[in-house]
Design a protein around this motif. Sequence first.
Motif, PDB file in Angstrom:
ATOM      1  N   ALA A   6     -31.896  19.838  13.355  1.00 51.28           N
ATOM      2  CA  ALA A   6     -32.595  21.130  13.224  1.00 51.28           C
ATOM      3  C   ALA A   6     -33.640  21.026  12.118  1.00 51.28           C
ATOM      4  O   ALA A   6     -33.315  20.756  10.962  1.00 51.28           O
ATOM      5  N   ASP A   8     -35.235  22.958  10.062  1.00 51.04           N
ATOM      6  CA  ASP A   8     -35.199  24.334   9.546  1.00 51.04           C
ATOM      7  C   ASP A   8     -35.713  24.448   8.114  1.00 51.04           C
ATOM      8  O   ASP A   8     -35.394  25.413   7.417  1.00 51.04           O
ATOM      9  N   LYS A  30     -35.035  19.837  16.752  1.00 50.29           N
ATOM     10  CA  LYS A  30     -35.017  21.253  17.136  1.00 50.29           C
ATOM     11  C   LYS A  30     -36.039  22.035  16.313  1.00 50.29           C
ATOM     12  O   LYS A  30     -35.970  22.065  15.088  1.00 50.29           O
ATOM     13  N   ASP A  59     -36.196  26.077  20.171  1.00 53.13           N
ATOM     14  CA  ASP A  59     -35.067  27.018  20.094  1.00 53.13           C
ATOM     15  C   ASP A  59     -35.585  28.433  19.816  1.00 53.13           C
ATOM     16  O   ASP A  59     -35.538  28.903  18.681  1.00 53.13           O
ATOM     17  N   LYS A  61     -34.653  31.128  21.925  1.00 53.29           N
ATOM     18  CA  LYS A  61     -33.624  32.058  22.441  1.00 53.29           C
ATOM     19  C   LYS A  61     -34.260  33.323  23.037  1.00 53.29           C
ATOM     20  O   LYS A  61     -34.081  34.438  22.525  1.00 53.29           O
ATOM     21  N   VAL A 114     -27.867  30.652  25.866  1.00 54.80           N
ATOM     22  CA  VAL A 114     -26.996  30.875  24.708  1.00 54.80           C
ATOM     23  C   VAL A 114     -25.829  31.764  25.145  1.00 54.80           C
ATOM     24  O   VAL A 114     -26.050  32.823  25.744  1.00 54.80           O
ATOM     25  N   LEU A 117     -23.472  33.301  19.756  1.00 55.71           N
ATOM     26  CA  LEU A 117     -24.008  32.643  18.560  1.00 55.71           C
ATOM     27  C   LEU A 117     -22.848  32.128  17.709  1.00 55.71           C
ATOM     28  O   LEU A 117     -21.832  32.823  17.571  1.00 55.71           O
ATOM     29  N   THR A 118     -23.013  30.940  17.168  1.00 61.63           N
ATOM     30  CA  THR A 118     -21.902  30.348  16.394  1.00 61.63           C
ATOM     31  C   THR A 118     -21.680  31.068  15.066  1.00 61.63           C
ATOM     32  O   THR A 118     -20.700  30.826  14.384  1.00 61.63           O
ATOM     33  N   VAL A 153     -25.741  26.808  25.260  1.00 60.34           N
ATOM     34  CA  VAL A 153     -25.546  26.645  23.826  1.00 60.34           C
ATOM     35  C   VAL A 153     -24.238  27.368  23.539  1.00 60.34           C
ATOM     36  O   VAL A 153     -24.087  28.536  23.898  1.00 60.34           O
ATOM     37  N   PRO A 175     -24.245  23.956  18.118  1.00 55.92           N
ATOM     38  CA  PRO A 175     -24.628  24.012  16.708  1.00 55.92           C
ATOM     39  C   PRO A 175     -23.373  24.235  15.876  1.00 55.92           C
ATOM     40  O   PRO A 175     -22.264  24.267  16.419  1.00 55.92           O
ATOM     41  N   GLN A 187     -22.106  29.615   9.057  1.00 55.26           N
ATOM     42  CA  GLN A 187     -21.503  29.362  10.370  1.00 55.26           C
ATOM     43  C   GLN A 187     -20.004  29.675  10.315  1.00 55.26           C
ATOM     44  O   GLN A 187     -19.334  29.340   9.338  1.00 55.26           O
ATOM     45  N   VAL A 206     -27.377  19.526  14.171  1.00 52.82           N
ATOM     46  CA  VAL A 206     -27.039  19.454  12.752  1.00 52.82           C
ATOM     47  C   VAL A 206     -28.288  19.763  11.930  1.00 52.82           C
ATOM     48  O   VAL A 206     -29.327  19.133  12.121  1.00 52.82           O
ATOM     49  N   ARG A 208     -28.425  21.773   8.058  1.00 53.10           N
ATOM     50  CA  ARG A 208     -28.247  21.658   6.611  1.00 53.10           C
ATOM     51  C   ARG A 208     -27.554  20.369   6.137  1.00 53.10           C
ATOM     52  O   ARG A 208     -27.993  19.792   5.149  1.00 53.10           O
ATOM     53  N   PRO A 209     -26.502  19.890   6.838  1.00 54.93           N
ATOM     54  CA  PRO A 209     -25.882  18.656   6.339  1.00 54.93           C
ATOM     55  C   PRO A 209     -26.866  17.481   6.294  1.00 54.93           C
ATOM     56  O   PRO A 209     -26.652  16.525   5.555  1.00 54.93           O
ATOM     57  N   TYR A 211     -30.736  17.994   6.251  1.00 59.92           N
ATOM     58  CA  TYR A 211     -31.925  18.198   5.420  1.00 59.92           C
ATOM     59  C   TYR A 211     -31.616  18.622   3.988  1.00 59.92           C
ATOM     60  O   TYR A 211     -32.478  18.525   3.129  1.00 59.92           O
TER      61      TYR A 211
HETATM   62  O1  C5P Z   1     -27.869  24.253   9.261  1.00 64.48           O
HETATM   63  P1  C5P Z   1     -27.020  24.319  10.506  1.00 64.48           P
HETATM   64  O2  C5P Z   1     -26.491  22.957  10.914  1.00 64.48           O
HETATM   65  O3  C5P Z   1     -25.978  25.390  10.444  1.00 64.48           O
HETATM   66  O4  C5P Z   1     -28.090  24.737  11.629  1.00 64.48           O
HETATM   67  C1  C5P Z   1     -27.740  25.132  12.909  1.00 64.48           C
HETATM   68  C2  C5P Z   1     -28.969  25.423  13.693  1.00 64.48           C
HETATM   69  O5  C5P Z   1     -28.589  25.811  15.006  1.00 64.48           O
HETATM   70  C3  C5P Z   1     -29.835  26.558  13.142  1.00 64.48           C
HETATM   71  O6  C5P Z   1     -31.186  26.220  13.402  1.00 64.48           O
HETATM   72  C4  C5P Z   1     -29.441  27.763  13.983  1.00 64.48           C
HETATM   73  O7  C5P Z   1     -30.496  28.667  14.151  1.00 64.48           O
HETATM   74  C5  C5P Z   1     -29.113  27.105  15.317  1.00 64.48           C
HETATM   75  N1  C5P Z   1     -28.205  27.818  16.204  1.00 64.48           N
HETATM   76  C6  C5P Z   1     -26.947  28.234  15.802  1.00 64.48           C
HETATM   77  N2  C5P Z   1     -26.131  28.904  16.688  1.00 64.48           N
HETATM   78  C7  C5P Z   1     -26.532  29.134  17.947  1.00 64.48           C
HETATM   79  C8  C5P Z   1     -27.793  28.709  18.366  1.00 64.48           C
HETATM   80  C9  C5P Z   1     -28.600  28.036  17.461  1.00 64.48           C
HETATM   81  O8  C5P Z   1     -26.560  27.979  14.662  1.00 64.48           O
HETATM   82  N3  C5P Z   1     -25.709  29.704  18.801  1.00 64.48           N
END
Ligand code: C5P
Length: 227
Positions: A6, A8, A30, A59, A61, A114, A117-118, A153, A175, A187, A206, A208-209, A211
């Motif tokens: 990702a 981000d 992504k 991404d 959505k 989707v 959302l996680t 997703v 994600p 998350q 992936v 944050r882990p 970047y």
């Molecule tokens: O940093 P992290 O690993 O949590 O990033 C997850 C990425 O996946 C983010 O860009 C977030 O927007 C995306 N995402 C998510 N859950 C979803 C769809 C996309 O976390 N259901």
Amino acid sequence: MKLCVALDLPEFEQNIALARELKEFDIWLKVGFRSYIRDGKKIIDELKAINPEFKIFLDLKLYDIPNTMADTSEVIAKLGVDMFNIHASSGKIAMDTVMKRLECVEKRPIVLAVTALTSFDEDSFQAVYEKDIDTKAKQFAKDAYESGIDGVVCSAYESHMIKTHTSEKFMTLAPGIRPFGESAGDQKRVADIGFAQEELVDFIVVGRPIYQSENPREVVKKIISRL
Ligand code: C5P
């Protein structure tokens, strides 16, 4: 299983620098909402210029009325990205309309829907959808599959169940992956690589882990060696 990184980071240059650092790897990248709203097609073109073999997942959505979603999907399909997504909760008619419209596109990208959302936990999910995550994720996935969508997703926790109710070939992208048990951040339903593999996830996302680490290349290398 494929790794999708990702991008981000807050600034265009930072995302590009990360992609340059990861140039040698066979990975997906992504591009999220913030980057695309600000940088537009420039970021897609720039990433492909760094390595034409990079696969790009846009991404955004999508969630709108069916005709608007179909119009937008057609434009996205012509941008040169390899995958994009829409919300399954936009409804069966919206998903049917999008897939019907993409029939006119030669070499269309992969389309994912989707489910949940996680970042939702059970309570916050039920506050919106009035059903539990498993029931709704299953129904959304079934609707998406019947519309001809390529996959969903979802969280790693739903991947296997979704394949059981649709098809083994119906792709899952998860994600919320913390490859080696890193901090979850916002998350709620996180999983590590081993669990994602057991659950037959096709793509792990992936952010944050990678970047936020001191050495993103090393983290990516370590992840890839496990896939
Ligand atoms: O940093 P992290 O690993 O949590 O990033 C997850 C990425 O996946 C983010 O860009 C977030 O927007 C995306 N995402 C998510 N859950 C979803 C769809 C996309 O976390 N259901």
